[in-house]
Design a protein around this motif. Structure first.
Motif, mmCIF file in Angstrom:
data_model
loop_
_atom_site.group_PDB
_atom_site.id
_atom_site.type_symbol
_atom_site.label_atom_id
_atom_site.label_comp_id
_atom_site.label_asym_id
_atom_site.label_seq_id
_atom_site.Cartn_x
_atom_site.Cartn_y
_atom_site.Cartn_z
ATOM 1 N N ASP A 44 -44.751 -68.224 -26.970
ATOM 2 C CA ASP A 44 -44.631 -69.387 -27.841
ATOM 3 C C ASP A 44 -44.658 -70.617 -26.945
ATOM 4 O O ASP A 44 -44.162 -70.572 -25.813
ATOM 5 N N LYS A 58 -46.701 -71.052 -32.267
ATOM 6 C CA LYS A 58 -46.540 -69.612 -32.080
ATOM 7 C C LYS A 58 -47.834 -68.826 -32.205
ATOM 8 O O LYS A 58 -47.860 -67.640 -31.861
ATOM 9 N N ASP A 59 -48.873 -69.430 -32.717
ATOM 10 C CA ASP A 59 -50.132 -68.699 -32.887
ATOM 11 C C ASP A 59 -50.898 -68.644 -31.576
ATOM 12 O O ASP A 59 -51.057 -69.664 -30.885
ATOM 13 N N THR A 96 -41.770 -64.014 -25.690
ATOM 14 C CA THR A 96 -41.141 -63.605 -26.946
ATOM 15 C C THR A 96 -40.802 -62.119 -27.019
ATOM 16 O O THR A 96 -40.244 -61.656 -28.014
ATOM 17 N N TYR A 135 -34.276 -71.246 -30.095
ATOM 18 C CA TYR A 135 -34.960 -72.086 -29.109
ATOM 19 C C TYR A 135 -34.195 -73.374 -28.830
ATOM 20 O O TYR A 135 -34.110 -73.817 -27.673
#
Length: 317
Positions: A44, A58-59, A96, A135
């Motif tokens: 991320d 996040k993609d 992650t 986070y």
């Protein structure tokens, strides 16, 4: 850092090559027009500006900073790149995945034991699992002041309190101290819950804690083995036979004289035992088949005969 490869102002990426790195901070001089952000699977990316989180992405993929990223940032969505000007910002890459870490007690844990004021010292070993979950908290407590954070940093925090938590849950379960392994699941679950509450303070979740083995002092181990052997054997004769057999096995290829003597002793003992059993059986048979001293029919002395000499009465069945 050398192992992350060269970073350029027009490409923002983390070439992750180490499995133990939890996050890495990209903080080149400035992000310029035409720069691209590359996010890989298991990563991320968090944009930070003036110490504040501006956006979390996040993609996985390759994204143009000006058209794909800036419009989604909190205070920078209207930022316009000039010909020679860029934006000074930081990009924090988070690993992650769930990490699995081996642990072992730093010191022996003294379990309370009747008659032993200091308790019985044990050591335990196993694994625990964790991942970054919060986070904002993680950045505030850890990432905001560090360039990177690795698994050993988390392990150090965990092991600082793991021994106390292990003792707490072993005692709380109230189980037999010699059967900790049988209750390892319940103990580990309790430790994981307490560890999770502690590690959430820095944005990390403990997802599992397992106890794989428990070791006792050598003296206690020998006592356990001896007690188990005696309970399996049942009586001293059989225990002695097994001890001799163990002696023969342990001396195979070594002290042949000791082995032979042990074998002879075992043979003599077994022979004597068989002789005693046969004597007992014969004695019982003799006692049950002996002739009476006088004939039960006419009273004539029998002198050990099978039939009475006077009336012919059968005396022995």
């Amino acid at each position: 850092m050398g192992f992350f490869g060269n970073q350029f102002s027009d490409v923002i990426e983390w070439n992750e090559t180490r499995d133990d790195v939890i996050f890495w901070k990209w903080n080149n001089n400035e992000i310029k027009k035409g720069s691209r952000l590359i996010i890989r699977q298991g990563q991320d990316a968090i944009f930070m500006y003036n110490g504040r989180v501006e956006g979390i992405f996040k993609d996985a993929g390759s994204f143009d900073i000006a058209s794909d990223i800036i419009p989604f940032l909190s205070t920078l969505k209207g930022f316009k790149f000039g010909f020679n000007s860029g934006i000074r910002a930081e990009v924090l890459f988070i690993n992650t995945k769930e990490f699995t870490v081996r642990w072992g007690t730093k010191n022996a844990i003294n379990l309370p034991a009747p008659g032993l004021p200091g308790g019985i010292p044990i050591r335990a070993f196993g694994t625990f699992n964790f991942r970054v979950s919060d986070y904002d908290c993680f950045i505030e407590k850890i990432a905001g002041i560090k360039k990177q954070y690795i698994v050993d940093d988390v392990k150090e925090r965990v092991m600082a309190i793991a021994d106390q938590l292990l003792m707490k849950w072993i005692v709380r379960e109230g189980k037999d101290m010699f059967n900790i392994q049988a209750n390892a699941y319940d103990i580990g679950k309790g430790v994981a819950e307490d560890l999770d509450m502690e590690m959430m303070k820095i944005g990390i979740t403990i997802t599992g804690f397992t106890i794989q083995s428990v070791s006792y002092p050598d003296e206690v181990t020998r006592m356990q083995q001896k007690a188990a052997s005696q309970s399996m054997v049942g009586d001293m004769n059989r225990y002695t036979q097994m001890a001799m057999a163990d002696s023969m096995a342990n001396n195979t290829g070594g002290n042949h004289m000791a082995s032979n003597m042990a074998g002879m002793q075992m043979g003599m003992m077994m022979g004597q035992q068989m002789a005693n059993q046969m004597a007992n059986a014969m004695g019982m048979q003799t006692n049950t088949s002996a002739a009476p001293k006088f004939c039960p029919n006419c009273g004539t002395p029998t002198n050990g005969a099978r039939f009475c000499s006077n009336c012919g009465q059968k005396l022995i069945n």
